[in-house]
Design a protein around this motif. Structure first.
Motif, PDB file in Angstrom:
ATOM      1  N   UNK B  15       0.839  -1.198   0.000  1.00 12.07           N
ATOM      2  CA  UNK B  15       0.000   0.000   0.000  1.00 12.07           C
ATOM      3  C   UNK B  15       0.876   1.252   0.000  1.00 12.07           C
ATOM      4  N   UNK B  16       0.480   2.235  -0.780  1.00 11.57           N
ATOM      5  CA  UNK B  16       1.248   3.474  -0.913  1.00 11.57           C
ATOM      6  C   UNK B  16       0.359   4.654  -0.537  1.00 11.57           C
ATOM      7  N   UNK B  17       0.821   5.471   0.386  1.00  5.82           N
ATOM      8  CA  UNK B  17       0.082   6.672   0.762  1.00  5.82           C
ATOM      9  C   UNK B  17       0.795   7.879   0.164  1.00  5.82           C
ATOM     10  N   UNK B  20       0.924  15.386   0.649  1.00  7.79           N
ATOM     11  CA  UNK B  20       1.316  16.675   0.072  1.00  7.79           C
ATOM     12  C   UNK B  20       2.418  17.300   0.937  1.00  7.79           C
ATOM     13  N   UNK B  21       2.818  18.524   0.594  1.00  7.97           N
ATOM     14  CA  UNK B  21       3.934  19.158   1.294  1.00  7.97           C
ATOM     15  C   UNK B  21       3.651  19.363   2.781  1.00  7.97           C
ATOM     16  N   UNK B  22       2.363  19.450   3.159  1.00  8.91           N
ATOM     17  CA  UNK B  22       1.994  19.634   4.572  1.00  8.91           C
ATOM     18  C   UNK B  22       1.867  18.305   5.314  1.00  8.91           C
ATOM     19  N   UNK B  23       2.056  17.212   4.597  1.00 12.10           N
ATOM     20  CA  UNK B  23       1.938  15.912   5.242  1.00 12.10           C
ATOM     21  C   UNK B  23       0.524  15.379   5.238  1.00 12.10           C
ATOM     22  N   UNK B  24      -0.378  16.081   4.527  1.00 12.14           N
ATOM     23  CA  UNK B  24      -1.765  15.605   4.453  1.00 12.14           C
ATOM     24  C   UNK B  24      -1.910  14.581   3.326  1.00 12.14           C
ATOM     25  N   UNK B  25      -2.780  13.613   3.548  1.00 14.98           N
ATOM     26  CA  UNK B  25      -2.987  12.556   2.558  1.00 14.98           C
ATOM     27  C   UNK B  25      -3.701  13.094   1.318  1.00 14.98           C
ATOM     28  N   UNK B  26      -3.185  12.736   0.164  1.00 19.31           N
ATOM     29  CA  UNK B  26      -3.831  13.094  -1.099  1.00 19.31           C
ATOM     30  C   UNK B  26      -4.636  11.878  -1.567  1.00 19.31           C
ATOM     31  N   UNK B  27      -5.890  12.114  -1.856  1.00 17.74           N
ATOM     32  CA  UNK B  27      -6.725  11.036  -2.402  1.00 17.74           C
ATOM     33  C   UNK B  27      -7.000  11.340  -3.872  1.00 17.74           C
ATOM     34  N   UNK B  28      -6.418  10.582  -4.773  1.00 18.99           N
ATOM     35  CA  UNK B  28      -6.640  10.851  -6.206  1.00 18.99           C
ATOM     36  C   UNK B  28      -8.113  10.705  -6.570  1.00 18.99           C
ATOM     37  N   UNK B  67      -3.139   3.829  -1.994  1.00 19.89           N
ATOM     38  CA  UNK B  67      -3.045   3.212  -3.313  1.00 19.89           C
ATOM     39  C   UNK B  67      -2.513   1.791  -3.124  1.00 19.89           C
ATOM     40  N   UNK B  68      -3.235   0.836  -3.629  1.00 19.18           N
ATOM     41  CA  UNK B  68      -2.781  -0.554  -3.493  1.00 19.18           C
ATOM     42  C   UNK B  68      -2.077  -0.991  -4.771  1.00 19.18           C
ATOM     43  N   UNK B  69      -0.778  -1.248  -4.651  1.00 21.16           N
ATOM     44  CA  UNK B  69       0.018  -1.714  -5.800  1.00 21.16           C
ATOM     45  C   UNK B  69       0.106  -3.228  -5.727  1.00 21.16           C
ATOM     46  N   UNK B  70      -0.418  -3.871  -6.756  1.00 16.61           N
ATOM     47  CA  UNK B  70      -0.361  -5.325  -6.820  1.00 16.61           C
ATOM     48  C   UNK B  70       0.497  -5.736  -8.017  1.00 16.61           C
ATOM     49  N   UNK B  71       1.562  -6.449  -7.730  1.00 21.14           N
ATOM     50  CA  UNK B  71       2.438  -6.929  -8.796  1.00 21.14           C
ATOM     51  C   UNK B  71       2.192  -8.420  -8.968  1.00 21.14           C
ATOM     52  N   UNK B  72       1.716  -8.790 -10.144  1.00 20.39           N
ATOM     53  CA  UNK B  72       1.398 -10.190 -10.376  1.00 20.39           C
ATOM     54  C   UNK B  72       2.679 -11.019 -10.537  1.00 20.39           C
ATOM     55  N   UNK B  73       2.597 -12.260 -10.088  1.00 19.90           N
ATOM     56  CA  UNK B  73       3.759 -13.152 -10.154  1.00 19.90           C
ATOM     57  C   UNK B  73       4.322 -13.240 -11.577  1.00 19.90           C
TER      58      UNK B  73
END
Lengths: 263, 111
Positions: B15-17, B20-28, B67-73
């Motif tokens: 999972x990737x968070x 922003x520059x203030x440390x607040x979470x950005x939700x795309x 953001x959930x990054x899933x890398x397939x085998x």
């Protein structure tokens, strides 16, 4: 940013892969760039595979330069020094292929109008041939010593031979991932050197904010005195482009000695 | 910045968070894109994954607060070694600018 290897390898060796600041990454990138430059300078060529265009011979041989024979080339009389040989040492190693080779006795290093025209192009296998000594993992010939042989003698007048050729190692070979050619030591040395240079900078940065572990091994306040760790000081204050002796030892097999001795 | 460790031909999810520059979470939002690239400098990227467009083998990025990054085998079949994992954010509301989120060390080991 380096070309042969990756800053991630440097960060991993520095123990910074899990938590690195932008400043540390920038220092690691700069160290990597300098390490690659040092290795290229030590080897005398860029080990990464690429196409090169060079003019030969690159030096004037003064030895017996005034003895030799007159030869005919087209409508010109050409003086061939007795120092001429049937082997030509190229700068880049290893030679992977020759794209074009021209001999023009009036070529003047390509500055003469119409020099090295199509009619002066030589044919591989007939007029010249690289000293191929092995086949790579793709089935292509490789000339490890960088020597070009010729049925007759190569011209001795500088700038009369123009060569377009491909030399160097592939990225897989440089990362030790090729089944036939292993040039992994080159990438290993670059990472080692980059780590060494980055550490030097980190130590200098620590020193500037007071006494911390580094080249100072002891410090006393009354009648101020300090002791320096000799090995650390040597490295810290050596030229930034210097390489460690161990790195030079690892690279000895890749040096183009033939070119170094002839230039 | 973190060290990501994966094994060849074995799936990997993290999972990737994005902050922003203030440390607040950005939700795309739905027009934004998040992209992950695994590469070595000067080489062709070994794997590129973009949110909303899974790879043929199923590697994907699911966007949200995290953001959930899933890398397939099947996508982790390149040579074992040390690579850089670059995370990029395509910000639609900010003149569709492509922004660097982070570069991480990605180690792939023979399984």
């Amino acid at each position: 940013m380096g070309n042969i290897t990756n800053v991630s390898s440097v960060l991993l060796d520095l123990g910074l892969s899990a938590s690195v600041t932008d400043e540390q990454r920038a220092i690691a990138n700069q160290a990597l760039k300098r390490a690659e430059s040092s290795v290229k300078r030590f080897l005398g060529y860029d080990p990464l595979q690429s196409t090169r265009t060079e003019y030969y011979p690159q030096m004037v041989s003064s030895l017996n330069a005034f003895s030799g024979i007159w030869d005919i080339s087209g409508d010109q009389a050409v003086f061939e020094s007795s120092t001429s040989a049937n082997e030509l040492q190229l700068k880049g190693l290893p030679i992977r292929s020759i794209t074009n080779l021209y001999i023009d006795h009036n070529g003047r290093n390509g500055t003469q109008t119409d020099s090295f025209s199509a009619s002066t192009e030589q044919t591989e296998g007939t007029d010249f041939w690289p000293n191929y000594d092995m086949i790579d993992s793709d089935g292509n010939k490789v000339c490890n010593d960088g020597l070009l042989k010729r049925a007759g003698a190569w011209p001795t007048n500088p700038g009369t031979i123009k060569i377009v050729y491909i030399s160097g190692y592939t990225r897989d070979e440089l990362h030790g991932q090729d089944s036939v050619i292993d040039a992994g030591l080159i990438a290993e040395v670059i990472v080692d050197e980059a780590v060494q240079k980055a550490k030097s900078v980190f130590v200098k940065m620590k020193q500037s904010v007071g006494f911390v572990a580094g080249p100072l091994t002891s410090e006393r306040m009354g009648d101020y005195s300090y002791t320096l760790a000799a090995s650390a000081v040597d490295r810290l204050f050596s030229g930034v482009n210097d390489m460690l002796p161990s790195s030079k030892d690892k690279l000895r097999d890749f040096i183009n000695y033939g070119y170094s001795l002839n230039s | 910045m973190s060290l990501l460790y994966a094994y060849k031909e074995t799936g990997y999810t993290t999972d990737i968070t994005i902050l922003d520059a203030d440390g607040d979470t950005i939700t795309p939002d739905s027009n934004d894109k998040v992209k992950a690239i695994i590469y070595r400098t000067g080489e062709t990227a070994k794997l590129t994954v973009t949110s909303g467009t899974p790879t043929t083998n199923g590697s994907s990025i699911t966007i949200g607060a995290v953001q959930r990054l899933r890398l397939d085998a099947s996508d982790l079949d390149f040579e074992a070694g040390v690579y850089t994992l670059e995370i990029l954010f395509y910000d639609y509301s900010d003149s569709q600018e492509l922004k660097m989120v982070s570069k991480q060390v990605f180690c792939l080991e023979d399984s």
